[in-house]
Design an enzyme around this catalytic site. Structure first.
Site, mmCIF file in Angstrom:
data_model
loop_
_atom_site.group_PDB
_atom_site.id
_atom_site.type_symbol
_atom_site.label_atom_id
_atom_site.label_comp_id
_atom_site.label_asym_id
_atom_site.label_seq_id
_atom_site.Cartn_x
_atom_site.Cartn_y
_atom_site.Cartn_z
ATOM 1 N N ARG A 57 -24.663 16.967 -16.947
ATOM 2 C CA ARG A 57 -23.303 16.422 -16.884
ATOM 3 C C ARG A 57 -23.153 15.198 -17.781
ATOM 4 O O ARG A 57 -22.057 14.871 -18.222
ATOM 5 C CB ARG A 57 -22.960 16.069 -15.433
ATOM 6 C CG ARG A 57 -21.447 16.039 -15.177
ATOM 7 C CD ARG A 57 -21.122 15.827 -13.710
ATOM 8 N NE ARG A 57 -21.541 14.527 -13.242
ATOM 9 C CZ ARG A 57 -22.113 14.301 -12.048
ATOM 10 N NH1 ARG A 57 -22.337 15.296 -11.217
ATOM 11 N NH2 ARG A 57 -22.473 13.092 -11.705
ATOM 12 N N TYR A 85 3.576 12.989 -25.254
ATOM 13 C CA TYR A 85 3.247 14.362 -24.827
ATOM 14 C C TYR A 85 3.590 14.534 -23.330
ATOM 15 O O TYR A 85 3.164 13.725 -22.498
ATOM 16 C CB TYR A 85 1.749 14.555 -25.077
ATOM 17 C CG TYR A 85 1.137 15.860 -24.667
ATOM 18 C CD1 TYR A 85 1.527 17.053 -25.251
ATOM 19 C CD2 TYR A 85 0.131 15.889 -23.701
ATOM 20 C CE1 TYR A 85 0.944 18.246 -24.888
ATOM 21 C CE2 TYR A 85 -0.474 17.084 -23.329
ATOM 22 C CZ TYR A 85 -0.053 18.263 -23.923
ATOM 23 O OH TYR A 85 -0.644 19.439 -23.555
ATOM 24 N N ASP A 100 -2.611 8.285 -29.037
ATOM 25 C CA ASP A 100 -2.890 9.710 -29.193
ATOM 26 C C ASP A 100 -2.601 10.056 -30.659
ATOM 27 O O ASP A 100 -1.451 10.048 -31.080
ATOM 28 C CB ASP A 100 -1.973 10.493 -28.240
ATOM 29 C CG ASP A 100 -2.166 12.004 -28.318
ATOM 30 O OD1 ASP A 100 -2.643 12.502 -29.355
ATOM 31 O OD2 ASP A 100 -1.808 12.684 -27.330
ATOM 32 N N LYS A 155 -6.894 20.952 -31.067
ATOM 33 C CA LYS A 155 -6.002 21.242 -32.185
ATOM 34 C C LYS A 155 -6.831 21.394 -33.467
ATOM 35 O O LYS A 155 -7.561 22.353 -33.601
ATOM 36 C CB LYS A 155 -4.947 20.142 -32.269
ATOM 37 C CG LYS A 155 -4.257 19.843 -30.909
ATOM 38 C CD LYS A 155 -3.421 21.000 -30.406
ATOM 39 C CE LYS A 155 -3.075 20.925 -28.918
ATOM 40 N NZ LYS A 155 -2.512 19.700 -28.411
HETATM 41 C C1 LIG Z 1 -2.200 19.346 -26.943
HETATM 42 C C2 LIG Z 1 -1.986 17.885 -26.891
HETATM 43 C C3 LIG Z 1 -2.621 17.098 -25.937
HETATM 44 C C4 LIG Z 1 -3.460 17.682 -24.837
HETATM 45 O O1 LIG Z 1 -4.568 18.315 -25.317
HETATM 46 P P1 LIG Z 1 -5.339 19.435 -24.461
HETATM 47 O O2 LIG Z 1 -6.591 19.574 -25.213
HETATM 48 O O3 LIG Z 1 -4.458 20.631 -24.448
HETATM 49 O O4 LIG Z 1 -5.528 18.872 -23.089
HETATM 50 C C5 LIG Z 1 -2.420 15.742 -25.994
HETATM 51 N N1 LIG Z 1 -1.647 15.186 -26.931
HETATM 52 C C6 LIG Z 1 -1.017 15.905 -27.860
HETATM 53 C C7 LIG Z 1 -0.179 15.211 -28.872
HETATM 54 C C8 LIG Z 1 -1.153 17.275 -27.862
HETATM 55 O O5 LIG Z 1 -0.505 18.008 -28.766
#
Ligand SMILES: *Cc1c(COP(=O)(O)O)cnc(C)c1O
Length: 389
Positions: free
Chosen positions: A55, A108, A180, A205
């Site tokens: 973990r 988001y 983010d 992404k």
């Molecule tokens: C997709 C996304 C997230 C969340 O990511 P996950 O890996 O799906 O949890 C956070 N911020 C932005 C801008 C996103 O596009």
């Protein structure tokens, strides 16, 4: 070392792995200690020779952590099970009951839900601010403000934030800045150089790039890391070595994929601008778009994600357009090789500053297909849309 060269070399140590170029997948829960002395050190949290439990990471996880820290220009990085969990861990590690959080209004959606349903429940005060506020953020900083959270450009509507101005105002009052930066990617956007203390990515992404796993990354300095890692561990967050292997594999081609997404998306965006069906294209890299000057100053490129507005349309017309697309799928997420097209509703989410568009907004992800094929697909989509008008 140039970014591209780093991507080719990061996280590899053939000398430790029988010459294998890639760090192998270590599947492990139990990891055996060699002596009672080592075990006792581990009990005291002082074991530094290697690994203690699945973990808490394996060599594959560690290789990815080091790769992310390096490309983010950070001292340390943490890998989490999803982008959202990276955000949750960051908020929970640095905020407690009685603290105040300044959260960007265009954040988001699921991050906003975390604020509304979790942070508030634990006594954290949250104020949403206009993404275009810039230095004006100063007026919203309270004595109990502990963090300003950014997401630039804004989710769904793509306003670019004046990050250096916000950082300056926040740091003058000792407030932490976390952001983010998924849209900018570590390739096109140097968040820590721009002054952010904590840089978060949904690795789901472009770091993955292949739509085959979910993961998050957090990069920061050593001091913040020491606080953050405790919370990540206390929340039980853990990532699989298999996914870390895939993330390292995705990273190798990040600098090859991004320019292709950038160019194709811009070509599609410019084509959309010239279409009578389109009222507005929301893409920061388009000259004249809101935030374009800030984008030019702070980013070296753009990804494949943007939005466009097509006015009021019937549900039938929209269904005919979207369901007939050949190359665009309807689905969440983005950053993979494939193109996506979905309707979004930013007007339902905002509270700091209304988004009063009452037509249809489509969010588009331009993948690695040939841009002309995508344009032809959209052209045919508009024809179907018109038939139902
Ligand atoms: C997709 C996304 C997230 C969340 O990511 P996950 O890996 O799906 O949890 C956070 N911020 C932005 C801008 C996103 O596009």
């Amino acid at each position: 070392m140039k970014f591209e060269t780093k991507l080719a070399e990061l996280g590899t140590s053939p000398e430790k792995h029988e010459g294998a170029v890639n760090t192998p997948v270590y599947r492990a829960s139990t990891i055996l200690f060699e002596s009672l002395a080592d075990f006792e050190l581990s009990e005291k949290g002082q074991y530094t020779k290697g690994f203690t439990y699945g973990r808490y990471g394996t060599p594959t996880v560690r290789a990815l952590e080091q790769a992310i820290a390096s490309i983010e220009g950070a001292q340390r990085a943490v890998i989490t099970p999803s982008g959202l969990s990276a955000i949750v861990a960051t908020l929970m590690a640095f905020l407690k009951a009685g603290d105040h959080l300044l959260m960007v209004d265009t954040v988001y959606g699921p991050t906003r839900r975390t604020c509304e349903y979790e942070l508030k429940r634990f006594g954290v005060e949250v104020t949403y601010y206009d993404p275009t506020i810039g230095a004006g953020i100063e007026a919203l900083i309270q004595p109990n403000t502990k963090m300003v959270y950014l997401e630039s450009p804004g989710s769904l509507t793509f306003e670019v934030q004046d990050v250096p101005a916000i950082v300056k105002a926040a740091h003058a009052k000792g407030v932490l800045v976390a952001g983010d930066n998924t849209w900018g990617t570590p390739y096109y956007y140097k968040a820590l150089e721009l002054g952010m203390d904590i840089s978060i990515h949904s690795a789901t992404k472009y770091i993955s790039g292949h739509s085959d796993f979910v993961m998050g990354t957090i990069a920061c300095n050593e001091e913040l890391y020491n606080t953050l890692i405790k919370t990540v561990r206390n929340l039980g967050m853990s990532v699989s070595s298999d996914n870390c292997y895939l993330a390292l594999r995705g990273l190798r081609t990040l600098a090859v994929r991004m320019p292709r997404h950038f160019e194709s998306a811009l070509k599609v965006a410019k084509w959309l601008e010239g279409r009578p069906e389109v009222e507005k294209v929301l893409h920061p890299a388009l000259p004249g778009a809101p935030g374009h000057e800030l984008w030019k100053r702070d980013y070296t490129g753009a990804c494949g994600l943007f939005a466009f507005q097509i006015g009021k349309r019937s549900r039938d017309a929209l269904a005919a357009m979207l369901e007939g697309m050949e190359h665009f799928g309807m689905g969440y997420s983005w950053g993979g090789f494939e193109s996506l097209l979905i309707p979004v509703s930013p007007e339902k989410i905002r509270t700091a500053k209304a988004w009063d568009y009452d037509g249809v907004t489509l969010r588009i992800h331009v993948g690695l297909e040939e841009a002309d094929d995508l344009i032809a697909d959209l052209d045919a989509g508009f024809a179907r849309l018109a038939k139902h008008a």
